[in-house]
Design a protein around this motif. Structure first.
Motif, PDB file in Angstrom:
ATOM      1  N   MET A   1       0.830  -1.190   0.000  1.00  0.00           N
ATOM      2  CA  MET A   1       0.000   0.000   0.000  1.00  0.00           C
ATOM      3  C   MET A   1       0.872   1.251   0.000  1.00  0.00           C
ATOM      4  O   MET A   1       0.608   2.186  -0.747  1.00  0.00           O
ATOM      5  CB  MET A   1      -0.923  -0.015   1.218  1.00  0.00           C
ATOM      6  CG  MET A   1      -1.782   1.223   1.347  1.00  0.00           C
ATOM      7  SD  MET A   1      -2.979   1.494   0.030  1.00  0.00           S
ATOM      8  CE  MET A   1      -4.318   0.453   0.544  1.00  0.00           C
ATOM      9  N   LEU A   2       1.925   1.233   0.813  1.00  0.00           N
ATOM     10  CA  LEU A   2       2.789   2.413   0.853  1.00  0.00           C
ATOM     11  C   LEU A   2       3.419   2.667  -0.518  1.00  0.00           C
ATOM     12  O   LEU A   2       3.534   3.811  -0.950  1.00  0.00           O
ATOM     13  CB  LEU A   2       3.864   2.255   1.936  1.00  0.00           C
ATOM     14  CG  LEU A   2       4.677   3.495   2.278  1.00  0.00           C
ATOM     15  CD1 LEU A   2       3.791   4.681   2.639  1.00  0.00           C
ATOM     16  CD2 LEU A   2       5.647   3.186   3.406  1.00  0.00           C
ATOM     17  N   HIS A   3       3.770   1.615  -1.220  1.00  0.00           N
ATOM     18  CA  HIS A   3       4.312   1.754  -2.583  1.00  0.00           C
ATOM     19  C   HIS A   3       3.304   2.475  -3.472  1.00  0.00           C
ATOM     20  O   HIS A   3       3.654   3.398  -4.210  1.00  0.00           O
ATOM     21  CB  HIS A   3       4.644   0.376  -3.153  1.00  0.00           C
ATOM     22  CG  HIS A   3       5.182   0.417  -4.539  1.00  0.00           C
ATOM     23  ND1 HIS A   3       4.371   0.401  -5.651  1.00  0.00           N
ATOM     24  CD2 HIS A   3       6.445   0.483  -5.004  1.00  0.00           C
ATOM     25  CE1 HIS A   3       5.113   0.445  -6.737  1.00  0.00           C
ATOM     26  NE2 HIS A   3       6.382   0.496  -6.373  1.00  0.00           N
ATOM     27  N   ALA A   4       2.044   2.054  -3.426  1.00  0.00           N
ATOM     28  CA  ALA A   4       1.005   2.675  -4.257  1.00  0.00           C
ATOM     29  C   ALA A   4       0.820   4.147  -3.900  1.00  0.00           C
ATOM     30  O   ALA A   4       0.568   4.973  -4.779  1.00  0.00           O
ATOM     31  CB  ALA A   4      -0.310   1.923  -4.106  1.00  0.00           C
ATOM     32  N   ILE A   5       0.965   4.473  -2.635  1.00  0.00           N
ATOM     33  CA  ILE A   5       0.789   5.855  -2.198  1.00  0.00           C
ATOM     34  C   ILE A   5       1.982   6.713  -2.620  1.00  0.00           C
ATOM     35  O   ILE A   5       1.807   7.816  -3.142  1.00  0.00           O
ATOM     36  CB  ILE A   5       0.574   5.914  -0.672  1.00  0.00           C
ATOM     37  CG1 ILE A   5      -0.754   5.227  -0.318  1.00  0.00           C
ATOM     38  CG2 ILE A   5       0.609   7.355  -0.159  1.00  0.00           C
ATOM     39  CD1 ILE A   5      -0.935   4.935   1.150  1.00  0.00           C
ATOM     40  N   VAL A   6       3.174   6.195  -2.424  1.00  0.00           N
ATOM     41  CA  VAL A   6       4.382   6.954  -2.757  1.00  0.00           C
ATOM     42  C   VAL A   6       4.512   7.155  -4.264  1.00  0.00           C
ATOM     43  O   VAL A   6       4.934   8.205  -4.722  1.00  0.00           O
ATOM     44  CB  VAL A   6       5.642   6.267  -2.180  1.00  0.00           C
ATOM     45  CG1 VAL A   6       6.919   6.861  -2.746  1.00  0.00           C
ATOM     46  CG2 VAL A   6       5.636   6.346  -0.657  1.00  0.00           C
ATOM     47  N   HIS A   7       4.116   6.151  -5.043  1.00  0.00           N
ATOM     48  CA  HIS A   7       4.332   6.211  -6.494  1.00  0.00           C
ATOM     49  C   HIS A   7       3.132   6.718  -7.285  1.00  0.00           C
ATOM     50  O   HIS A   7       2.965   6.367  -8.443  1.00  0.00           O
ATOM     51  CB  HIS A   7       4.773   4.846  -7.023  1.00  0.00           C
ATOM     52  CG  HIS A   7       6.216   4.618  -6.809  1.00  0.00           C
ATOM     53  ND1 HIS A   7       6.703   4.003  -5.696  1.00  0.00           N
ATOM     54  CD2 HIS A   7       7.281   4.979  -7.549  1.00  0.00           C
ATOM     55  CE1 HIS A   7       8.010   3.968  -5.774  1.00  0.00           C
ATOM     56  NE2 HIS A   7       8.394   4.553  -6.880  1.00  0.00           N
ATOM     57  N   THR A   8       2.352   7.564  -6.700  1.00  0.00           N
ATOM     58  CA  THR A   8       1.258   8.180  -7.440  1.00  0.00           C
ATOM     59  C   THR A   8       1.607   9.641  -7.693  1.00  0.00           C
ATOM     60  O   THR A   8       2.311  10.269  -6.897  1.00  0.00           O
ATOM     61  CB  THR A   8      -0.072   8.040  -6.674  1.00  0.00           C
ATOM     62  OG1 THR A   8      -1.139   8.532  -7.469  1.00  0.00           O
ATOM     63  CG2 THR A   8      -0.046   8.781  -5.357  1.00  0.00           C
TER      64      THR A   8
END
Length: 104
Positions: free
Chosen positions: A1-8
């Motif tokens: 989830m953190l990946h999806a948040i950081v990479h938006t």
């Protein structure tokens, strides 16, 4: 989830984040709450719809994510030491081929 948040490119709603990682909205909400409790993300008003909130990474969240990426890269590099130079080149070629064929 953190990946999806950081990479938006811009903050996204919990529902959008859930879709991005393949989980339903209740599970996405619990994941975001865990990250928020840890100080890694924050909820902010959606600039296009004041009734909604969107999620963005905090400085601590970005730092945690970057540290995780660096640690994983070091693990991969260490494991790759078991391969010969030719095997590493072949692995790189095959991974590039796989990445090129990966569905968007």
């Amino acid at each position: 989830m953190l990946h999806a948040i950081v990479h938006t490119e811009q903050p996204r709603s919990i529902t959008d984040l859930g879709h991005a990682i393949g989980v339903d909205q209740p599970r996405a909400s619990r994941l975001v709450q865990s990250l928020a409790d840890a100080g890694l993300v924050r909820r902010i008003p959606d600039p296009s719809d004041g009734r909604r909130v969107v999620i963005e990474a905090t400085r601590a969240g970005r730092s945690r994510f970057e540290a995780h990426v660096e640690a994983r890269a070091a693990e991969v590099a260490a494991a790759a030491e078991a391969l010969t130079v030719a095997e590493r080149a072949e692995l790189a070629r095959l991974l590039a081929k796989l990445a090129d064929a990966w569905p968007a």
